[in-house]
Write an enzyme that holds these catalytic residues in place. Structure first.
Site, mmCIF file in Angstrom:
data_model
loop_
_atom_site.group_PDB
_atom_site.id
_atom_site.type_symbol
_atom_site.label_atom_id
_atom_site.label_comp_id
_atom_site.label_asym_id
_atom_site.label_seq_id
_atom_site.Cartn_x
_atom_site.Cartn_y
_atom_site.Cartn_z
ATOM 1 N N ASP A 81 30.440 21.259 12.203
ATOM 2 C CA ASP A 81 29.981 21.168 13.601
ATOM 3 C C ASP A 81 30.143 22.502 14.091
ATOM 4 O OD1 ASP A 81 28.647 20.065 15.697
ATOM 5 O OD2 ASP A 81 30.149 18.598 16.228
ATOM 6 N N HIS A 118 21.840 12.695 15.788
ATOM 7 C CA HIS A 118 22.981 13.454 16.303
ATOM 8 C C HIS A 118 23.280 13.084 17.927
ATOM 9 C CE1 HIS A 118 24.959 17.110 18.125
ATOM 10 N NE2 HIS A 118 25.389 17.244 16.966
ATOM 11 N N HIS A 160 25.141 24.031 13.629
ATOM 12 C CA HIS A 160 23.956 24.364 14.729
ATOM 13 C C HIS A 160 23.737 25.818 15.082
ATOM 14 C CE1 HIS A 160 24.601 20.152 15.298
ATOM 15 N NE2 HIS A 160 25.602 20.121 15.772
ATOM 16 N N GLU A 178 26.170 19.517 9.465
ATOM 17 C CA GLU A 178 25.848 19.570 10.947
ATOM 18 C C GLU A 178 26.407 20.966 11.513
ATOM 19 O OE1 GLU A 178 27.498 16.119 13.156
ATOM 20 O OE2 GLU A 178 27.405 17.303 14.913
HETATM 21 C C1 GRE Z 1 27.990 18.919 18.713
HETATM 22 O O1 GRE Z 1 27.024 19.326 18.372
HETATM 23 O O2 GRE Z 1 28.472 17.829 18.182
HETATM 24 C C2 GRE Z 1 28.796 19.221 20.035
HETATM 25 C C3 GRE Z 1 27.980 19.738 21.105
HETATM 26 C C4 GRE Z 1 28.513 20.293 22.165
HETATM 27 C C5 GRE Z 1 29.741 20.085 22.465
HETATM 28 C C6 GRE Z 1 30.693 19.685 21.210
HETATM 29 C C7 GRE Z 1 30.159 19.229 20.286
HETATM 30 O O3 GRE Z 1 26.571 19.860 20.945
HETATM 31 O O4 GRE Z 1 30.817 18.653 19.235
HETATM 32 ZN ZN ZN Z 2 26.824 18.623 16.280
#
Ligand code: GRE
Ligand code: ZN
Length: 327
Positions: A287, A164, A10, A8
């Protein structure tokens, strides 16, 4: 532990970057922005420093899911996927891709997933919760009947689908009024995503498509802790529950779900997940860019579980699920 796989993780493209803006105070945003836009530089150094061999990359949130115009949503998904494929091609030993999908058009989303898997070599999809379509207040959850042909194709392709989080729309977030701090990763993300997962289970989706595999982040969005009560609430009242699905939620959770450690670097939460879903269905994740790779890895490398479990959760479960080869 060396050789970890994280899934996970990004990145953003210019068109989706600002979707992540609201979660961070100004002083932190500059840092988050540079992390999420970077793939080939600092990210690799952080991975090297913390024993992460491979990341499966996915677009930030809510991005495609929050674009009510379905042609525009499909265009952004395609653009993100093409960009991701280029980035993966530079370092296929360190990065693999998960597809963004415009679920506003289930047939188009299925075609894009097929393109991503067959032509771009992606390993699955990551979708940011419900999709908005047309009127910004129209929300689509994927248990709805129009998504069944989409799920048939996911099952046929044999790739996992990462569900997600995103925030609920203001209309559905009245309970948080005056308590904005509960939005996002603090609480609302988990609740929103857990309800979506329960909708999928209760809808009978997994009776029709028993080979589907759904991944939930954040140690299962509280579901491992809640599962017993979901199935047993008021168990003394016969036939209390009635839903289209044939089995208990626990049965689907054990057969059709994986959870990751993303953003939930806490040993009691991991032990609870291990007790409920088992170490074969838990996978390490951080994350990044919204959490810290070093926090995730230092905790995971030292947490008191067997070395067999650490290797499964840190690496081999992901290699098996994403068909990354055996070792
Ligand atoms: C996530 O991708 O889980 C996320 C966000 C924004 C803030 C915190 C977070 O997209 O964990
Ligand atoms: Zn995430």
């Amino acid at each position: 532990m060396q050789g970890k796989i994280a899934l996970e993780e990004h990145f953003a493209i210019p068109e989706t970057l600002m979707d992540s803006r609201g979660y961070f105070p100004d002083r932190v945003w500059e840092e988050v922005k540079s992390r999420v836009m970077d793939i080939q530089d600092r990210r690799l150094r952080e991975m090297d420093a913390q024993g992460i061999e491979l990341m499966l990359l996915s677009l930030n949130a809510p991005a495609v899911q929050a674009i009510p115009d379905k042609a525009r949503a499909a265009e952004i998904a395609r653009k993100a996927n093409d960009y991701l494929a280029e980035q993966v091609a530079k370092r296929p030993d360190r990065y693999q891709g998960l597809a963004a999908l415009a679920m506003q058009d289930p047939d188009g989303a299925a075609r894009e997933l097929e393109r991503c898997v067959r032509e771009l070599g992606f390993r699955g999809a990551l979708v940011n919760g419900f999709s908005q379509l047309g009127e910004p207040e129209t929300v689509l959850y994927y248990d709805l009947p129009q998504f069944r042909p989409f799920w048939a194709i996911v099952e046929r392709l044999g790739v996992p689908f990462y569900l997600h989080p995103r925030n609920p729309l203001p209309r559905d977030a009245k309970i948080y009024e005056g308590h904005a701090w509960l939005m996002g990763p603090v609480w609302a993300f988990g609740h929103e995503t857990a309800v979506h997962a329960l909708r999928l289970m209760g809808s009978g989706l997994f009776d029709e498509h028993p080979r589907l595999q759904i991944i939930l982040g954040h140690m299962g969005e509280n579901l491992p802790f809640a599962l017993w009560r979901v199935d047993n609430a008021n168990a003394w009242i016969p036939n209390r529950h009635s839903y289209p699905a044939k089995k208990r939620m626990r049965d689907y959770f054990s057969a059709n779900f994986y959870v990751t450690t993303s953003g939930n670097f806490h040993t009691p939460a991991l032990l609870n997940a291990m007790a409920e879903i088992g170490s074969d269905r838990i996978m390490f994740s951080t994350d990044w860019s919204f959490e810290n790779i070093d926090h995730a890895a230092r905790w995971f490398d030292a947490c008191p579980i067997s070395e067999n479990d650490r290797v499964k959760i840190g690496r081999t479960n992901a290699r098996r699920l994403f068909k990354l080869g055996n070792d």
